[in-house]
Design an enzyme around this catalytic site. Structure first.
Site, PDB file in Angstrom:
ATOM      1  N   GLY B 121       0.829  -1.152   0.030  1.00  0.00           N
ATOM      2  CA  GLY B 121      -0.009  -0.084   0.040  1.00  0.00           C
ATOM      3  C   GLY B 121       1.049   1.266  -0.108  1.00  0.00           C
ATOM      4  O   GLY B 121       1.034   1.903   0.993  1.00  0.00           O
ATOM      5  N   TYR B 122       1.327   1.700  -1.139  1.00  0.00           N
ATOM      6  CA  TYR B 122       2.313   2.765  -1.327  1.00  0.00           C
ATOM      7  C   TYR B 122       1.456   3.977  -2.115  1.00  0.00           C
ATOM      8  O   TYR B 122       1.127   4.839  -1.357  1.00  0.00           O
ATOM      9  CB  TYR B 122       3.322   2.537  -2.068  1.00  0.00           C
ATOM     10  CG  TYR B 122       4.478   1.717  -1.478  1.00  0.00           C
ATOM     11  CD1 TYR B 122       4.244   1.477  -0.026  1.00  0.00           C
ATOM     12  CD2 TYR B 122       5.635   1.395  -2.026  1.00  0.00           C
ATOM     13  CE1 TYR B 122       5.319   0.504   0.672  1.00  0.00           C
ATOM     14  CE2 TYR B 122       6.789   0.591  -1.213  1.00  0.00           C
ATOM     15  CZ  TYR B 122       6.539   0.400   0.065  1.00  0.00           C
ATOM     16  OH  TYR B 122       7.367  -0.327   0.495  1.00  0.00           O
ATOM     17  N   SER B 123       1.071   3.794  -3.389  1.00  0.00           N
ATOM     18  CA  SER B 123       0.612   4.878  -4.176  1.00  0.00           C
ATOM     19  C   SER B 123      -0.771   5.436  -3.621  1.00  0.00           C
ATOM     20  O   SER B 123      -1.539   4.390  -3.057  1.00  0.00           O
ATOM     21  CB  SER B 123       0.502   4.544  -5.475  1.00  0.00           C
ATOM     22  OG  SER B 123       1.610   4.413  -6.266  1.00  0.00           O
ATOM     23  N   SER B 155      -1.534  -3.635  -6.389  1.00  0.00           N
ATOM     24  CA  SER B 155      -1.520  -4.926  -7.098  1.00  0.00           C
ATOM     25  C   SER B 155      -1.937  -6.065  -5.919  1.00  0.00           C
ATOM     26  O   SER B 155      -1.377  -6.022  -4.835  1.00  0.00           O
ATOM     27  CB  SER B 155      -0.098  -5.107  -7.552  1.00  0.00           C
ATOM     28  OG  SER B 155       0.012  -4.565  -8.519  1.00  0.00           O
ATOM     29  N   GLU B 239      13.669  -4.087  -5.103  1.00  0.00           N
ATOM     30  CA  GLU B 239      13.091  -4.503  -6.370  1.00  0.00           C
ATOM     31  C   GLU B 239      13.681  -4.160  -7.582  1.00  0.00           C
ATOM     32  O   GLU B 239      13.328  -4.682  -8.597  1.00  0.00           O
ATOM     33  CB  GLU B 239      11.697  -3.368  -6.351  1.00  0.00           C
ATOM     34  CG  GLU B 239      10.618  -3.871  -7.264  1.00  0.00           C
ATOM     35  CD  GLU B 239       9.545  -2.656  -7.714  1.00  0.00           C
ATOM     36  OE1 GLU B 239       9.790  -1.554  -6.840  1.00  0.00           O
ATOM     37  OE2 GLU B 239       8.786  -2.806  -8.205  1.00  0.00           O
TER      38      GLU B 239
END
Lengths: 372, 387
Positions: B121-123, B155, B239
């Protein structure tokens, strides 16, 4: 696995950069490039003393006995400084003799190349500019144990200052290599100015020149294979200089983008300027990776050399073309002036593009070597 | 400079190859329990979390062997080494680096055993590329944080059990990177709503996630309160390091070359068209350039030097290739490329390609768009002023 420079290679690089900063700054480069042959005796002697001219020549023949990765390190620096000198040419002639000469031939030619008293070059191309055995039309006529040669070689780098030419010719179905001295009867050469003022290139004309049997390189089992290797070595050497030059062009342009103020800020703040500079960095570093792997293949993995060379020269040719153009464009009008150095790097990119195969030529090799 | 493996590394490579040959035979692939057998076998080898500490169930392996393992698996077309991809790639490493002993014991074994999925949960709707300005609010209330806000482009949120979540606990900092707090959140917590978003390729890989007074126990704080940005920086760097991706790209290019050899365009084989040949050769050259760039980065890692922004180089190449290989396959196939189910009469199995043409944004936009990569290089490496 170690894809980095050794301490010794780092020292070679540092020493070369210091020498070029002190002895061949851009003011000197500009003076030398104006001279008829873009050549300076004193610089050449100093390079000989540093061991650069015999860097890849065995120590038993007066050289330093280093390898092609070391040579690439050095050429990256001379390319960075746009050093006008036939260093690539004489190194390639030395490589041809080292790889394909007999012990006697090495003993006769290599020491004078290493000490700078002789300057060598490859004379591989003819009319048609074909990089390969099909481009060799020059036919030797047998006389005694040797050959008579009549014809021309074209696009010979440093033709005006070279004293020793490596000349492939046909003898029946074979390709042989003559070592031709500029002083021999019937030999003449002229170099011409090129788009890149720091480089010279021209024709070698052979008028009924007699090549003695022991001036035909004894070594290569298959002349076409040997010729292919020389083309690859030449492409590796030119690409090494290209890496240094494109990295410097990137640096010069980056510095300009930090200094130049427009709309109240350094232009490097704007993405329209900073993104092409980032792309230059990507291109330089990727070219560098491809080039050093090819240089490593020369000594350690010869069967991988053709593909590694083709990839490196193809990619670097496209990359440098973009960097040269973007470098001038990002400078604006000042980049178009003779006074600013960035234009010299644009010219080097144009010179390097066709030298020993352009992007089109080498990408086609990548395809055919890849089996499609 | 030396591109050769040591005898020990060669022996390991041979071991991996032999393992892949045995466990990925056509017969093995056809068997009903193929995937679960595979996951069990690689887990027993301790090849899942290969570089994680042994104490937490990892393999305790070094960087070089990790690269060999991943590269060989990609070459063999192997299924992943564990299904919890985000857990293995960055949630686990972040927990190893910043987590409490309890968190390590509770989460790491499950990630290694592919028990459930993690999402990231970033953006947020207003903060994608400018991630550090995120606004999702967390307020400490006794032994809990109370979360209110929204995440997007998350995602696999709709089938994840846990989320690694970035929140803001302090709205009054001089530097927007301060005041960010990283929490580990169970997805079935009351107040979480997940709404899948349909993408242009027809899938629903990503979702919007809404938080309405969601309560998270304080023991699920990862790292320190207000210091959450450090967790993401380490996670994102992880990443981008992937050398093994290159082997996968090379495999993909081989498939496009095979396609070009089989397909006929304008009356001759596509692989005989000069412009197609040049594009294939260029893709090949970039992939080799990425492999060698990766080896240069790897050399620095092996020497213990930190890797940072230069991995953006390969991210940019990868973005180019993700689009280029798909588009090239369209030019090779012509009209037959348009059928999403493939075109049986052309005799070429190509239904992969139209899908590839439409789902490149996963690779190109996810983890930072190409323009963000260019900013990173320009500002952090070249030292140009920030926008």
């Amino acid at each position: 696995m170690n894809f980095g420079l050794t301490d010794e290679q780092q020292i070679l690089s540092n020493v070369a950069r210091r020498f070029l900063d002190e002895r061949a700054p851009m003011s000197t480069v500009r003076d030398v490039m104006e001279s008829p042959e873009a050549f300076d005796d004193k610089l050449w002697s100093a390079m000989a003393e540093l061991g650069w001219l015999g860097l890849i020549i065995d120590d038993e023949y007066g050289g330093v006995g280093l390898g092609w990765v070391d040579l690439a390190v050095l050429l990256e620096e001379t390319g960075r400084g746009l050093l006008p000198a036939p260093l690539i040419s004489t190194s390639l002639a030395a490589a041809a003799i080292s790889d394909f000469g007999s012990a006697d031939q090495k003993g006769r030619y290599l020491p004078s190349l290493a000490d700078g008293s002789a300057i060598g070059t490859l004379a591989l191309l003819e009319d048609g500019d074909v990089l390969g055995p099909d481009g060799i039309a020059l036919a030797g006529v047998k006389e005694g144990g040797g050959y008579r040669l009549s014809g021309s070689k074209r696009f010979v780098h440093d033709a005006g200052v070279a004293t020793l030419f490596i000349v492939p010719f046909r003898a029946g179905s074979e390709i042989l290599f003559a070592v031709v001295q500029s002083s021999a009867e019937g030999v003449s050469s002229q170099s011409r100015r090129t788009m890149d003022e720091t480089k010279r290139m021209g024709d070698l004309t052979l008028d009924n020149v007699l090549v003695a049997p022991d001036d035909v390189l004894a070594g290569p089992a298959d002349g076409a294979v040997a010729l292919a290797r020389l083309f690859d070595l030449a492409a590796v050497a030119v690409t090494a200089e290209m890496i240094g030059a494109m990295d410097r062009a990137r640096e010069i342009t980056t510095q300009y983008a930090k200094d130049r103020i427009q709309f109240g800020a350094p232009i490097g703040k704007y993405q329209g300027v900073k993104h092409p500079l980032a792309e230059m960095y990507v291109d330089v570093e990727t070219s560098r990776s491809l080039l050093y792997y090819a240089a490593w293949c020369v000594g350690e993995k010869p069967d991988g050399l053709p593909l590694a060379t083709a990839r490196a020269k193809a990619y670097a040719s496209e990359a440098f073309t973009r960097i040269g153009t973007d470098g001038v464009q990002l400078h604006g009008a000042i980049g178009f002036t003779a006074e600013y150095d960035i234009q010299l790097y644009l010219k080097r990119s144009k010179w390097a593009l066709p030298a020993f195969g352009d992007a089109e030529f080498h990408y086609e090799r990548v395809s055919s070597l890849g089996g499609y | 400079m030396d591109f050769k493996l040591t005898p020990d590394e060669e022996a390991f490579r041979d071991e991996v190859r032999a393992f892949a040959k045995e466990n990925l035979s056509p017969e093995a692939r056809k068997s009903s329990g193929f995937l679960s057998n595979w996951l069990k076998a690689v887990r027993e080898k301790r090849w899942v979390g290969f570089n994680w500490p042994e104490a937490y169930g990892g393999g305790g392996g070094g960087i070089m062997k990790q690269v060999i393992l991943k590269e060989e698996m990609a070459k063999a077309g192997a299924p992943p080494l564990g299904l919890c991809l985000m857990g293995l790639q960055w949630v686990g490493p972040a927990i190893i680096e910043y987590g409490t002993e309890e968190q390590k014991k509770s989460f790491l074994p499950d990630i290694l055993d592919s028990k459930y999925q993690w999402c990231t949960g970033y953006s947020e709707p207003g903060y994608g590329s400018d991630l550090a300005s995120l606004q999702c609010k967390a307020v400490r209330d006794g032994d809990e944080y109370v979360i209110n806000g929204q995440k997007i482009w998350t995602s696999i949120a709709s089938w994840s059990k846990w989320m690694i979540l970035l929140t803001r606990t302090d709205f009054n900092t001089d530097d927007k990177h301060d005041g960010i707090t990283c929490l580990l959140v169970e997805m079935d917590s009351p107040g979480i709503e997940v709404r899948p978003i349909k993408n242009m390729a027809g899938g629903s890989l990503f979702s919007e996630v809404f938080f309405d007074n969601v309560r998270v126990p304080v023991e699920n704080l990862l790292g320190e309160e207000g210091k959450g940005w450090a967790v993401t920086v380490s996670a994102l760097a992880h990443e981008r390091s992937g050398i093994s991706e290159v082997a996968g790209l090379a495999k993909q290019l081989d498939e496009v070359i095979e396609l070009a050899k089989q397909a006929t365009r304008n009356g001759r084989r596509a692989s005989e068209q000069p412009s197609i040949r040049r594009r294939l050769a260029k893709a090949d050259t970039i992939i080799e350039g990425m492999r060698l760039n990766g080896q240069r980065f790897l050399t620095r890692q092996l020497k213990g030097e930190p890797l940072s922004s230069e991995t953006s180089i390969n991210k940019l190449h990868r973005a180019f290739l993700a689009i280029e290989l798909g588009d090239l396959s369209l030019e090779i196939l012509g009209n037959a490329s348009q059928y999403l189910g493939g075109d049986e009469t052309s005799g070429v199995d190509q239904n992969l390609w139209p899908n590839g043409v439409l789902d490149w944004p996963t690779v190109v936009i996810g983890g930072g768009t190409p323009n963000i990569q260019r900013n990173i290089i320009a500002e952090r490496i070249l030292g140009l002023p920030k926008d």
